[in-house]
Write a protein that holds these residues in place. Structure first.
Motif, PDB file in Angstrom:
ATOM      1  N   SER A  12     -36.641   1.083  25.901  1.00  0.00           N
ATOM      2  CA  SER A  12     -36.568  -0.085  26.778  1.00  0.00           C
ATOM      3  C   SER A  12     -35.237  -0.136  27.523  1.00  0.00           C
ATOM      4  O   SER A  12     -35.194  -0.313  28.736  1.00  0.00           O
ATOM      5  N   GLU A 129     -41.458 -14.891  31.795  1.00  0.00           N
ATOM      6  CA  GLU A 129     -42.209 -13.665  32.077  1.00  0.00           C
ATOM      7  C   GLU A 129     -41.319 -12.549  32.625  1.00  0.00           C
ATOM      8  O   GLU A 129     -41.571 -11.368  32.389  1.00  0.00           O
ATOM      9  N   GLY A 130     -40.250 -12.909  33.333  1.00  0.00           N
ATOM     10  CA  GLY A 130     -39.355 -11.907  33.915  1.00  0.00           C
ATOM     11  C   GLY A 130     -38.242 -11.449  32.998  1.00  0.00           C
ATOM     12  O   GLY A 130     -37.349 -10.722  33.430  1.00  0.00           O
ATOM     13  N   GLY A 157     -41.908   0.542  29.576  1.00  0.00           N
ATOM     14  CA  GLY A 157     -42.473  -0.169  30.722  1.00  0.00           C
ATOM     15  C   GLY A 157     -41.932  -1.574  30.834  1.00  0.00           C
ATOM     16  O   GLY A 157     -41.643  -2.067  31.918  1.00  0.00           O
ATOM     17  N   ASP A 158     -41.753  -2.246  29.693  1.00  0.00           N
ATOM     18  CA  ASP A 158     -41.195  -3.596  29.694  1.00  0.00           C
ATOM     19  C   ASP A 158     -39.745  -3.581  30.146  1.00  0.00           C
ATOM     20  O   ASP A 158     -39.310  -4.470  30.872  1.00  0.00           O
ATOM     21  N   TYR A 161     -39.829  -3.292  33.812  1.00  0.00           N
ATOM     22  CA  TYR A 161     -40.348  -4.546  34.358  1.00  0.00           C
ATOM     23  C   TYR A 161     -39.253  -5.607  34.435  1.00  0.00           C
ATOM     24  O   TYR A 161     -39.048  -6.256  35.458  1.00  0.00           O
ATOM     25  N   VAL A 164     -36.544  -4.753  37.099  1.00  0.00           N
ATOM     26  CA  VAL A 164     -36.936  -5.090  38.469  1.00  0.00           C
ATOM     27  C   VAL A 164     -36.754  -6.591  38.724  1.00  0.00           C
ATOM     28  O   VAL A 164     -36.288  -6.993  39.793  1.00  0.00           O
ATOM     29  N   HIS A 165     -37.061  -7.434  37.741  1.00  0.00           N
ATOM     30  CA  HIS A 165     -36.827  -8.876  37.895  1.00  0.00           C
ATOM     31  C   HIS A 165     -35.336  -9.186  37.982  1.00  0.00           C
ATOM     32  O   HIS A 165     -34.924 -10.039  38.775  1.00  0.00           O
ATOM     33  N   LYS A 176     -38.511  -3.716  45.170  1.00  0.00           N
ATOM     34  CA  LYS A 176     -39.515  -2.673  44.936  1.00  0.00           C
ATOM     35  C   LYS A 176     -38.771  -1.376  44.686  1.00  0.00           C
ATOM     36  O   LYS A 176     -37.829  -1.046  45.390  1.00  0.00           O
TER      37      LYS A 176
END
Length: 180
Positions: A12, A129-130, A157-158, A161, A164-165, A176
């Motif tokens: 992670s 969520e972010g 992946g988390d 994720y 990116v946030h 992006k």
């Protein structure tokens, strides 16, 4: 001074570091050497890796990929953290590092969440969520936030994720990451 210090050098943390560095941020990963995947003899479920590396080899590859884009990875266990009004001072056995933001990828280790007084859900750091925690400018990803089970691919992946946030928050617009 670093834009982001990522605490934790497992899948992670290293995946997050890759995405953060690709976004042009100055990133330091502090790796305490305690990633759970390190003891896995083979990783047969990581997409794109047909040779099923050991957990230790997977971590070496993830680290090399993050370094390729400018992330710095150092051994280090965080002993303390202070918010100096917009800048975090992170103390390790090697000294003090400074960053605007922290990303905790620390599995279920309660040390940093306790030092920062983060809201918790049992063993996990509570996030939106972010990956944003209850403390401004502090994020959590992977198993640390309890959104993923302890599987390398899901944690990786988390981590990406949440990274990116974090970049989107820093830039004030959706980020992006893909090569054209």
């Amino acid at each position: 001074m670093w834009d982001v210090i990522v605490v934790g050098g497992g899948p992670s943390g290293l995946s997050a570091a890759l995405f953060l560095a690709r976004a042009g941020l100055k990133v330091l990963v502090l790796d305490g050497g305690r990633s759970k995947v390190k003891g896995v003899t083979r990783v047969p479920n990581y997409p794109g890796l047909l040779d099923e590396p050991s957990g230790e080899e997977l971590l070496r590859r993830l680290e090399a990929h993050a370094r390729r884009y400018g992330a710095e990875v150092r051994p280090g266990v965080v002993k303390g953290v202070r918010d100096m009004g917009g800048v975090f001072e992170v103390e390790t056995e090697e000294g003090v590092e400074k960053a605007e933001r922290l990303l905790l990828c620390t599995h279920k280790d309660p040390t940093l969440p306790s030092l920062l007084g983060l809201t918790r859900r049992g063993a996990y750091i509570d996030t939106d969520e972010g990956g944003r925690t209850s403390y401004p400018r502090v994020y959590a990803a992977g198993v640390a936030r309890g959104k993923v089970p302890g599987h390398a691919i899901i944690s990786a992946g988390d981590g990406a994720y949440v990274a990116v946030h974090l970049v989107s928050d820093l830039r004030g617009e959706p980020y992006k990451d893909h090569a054209l």
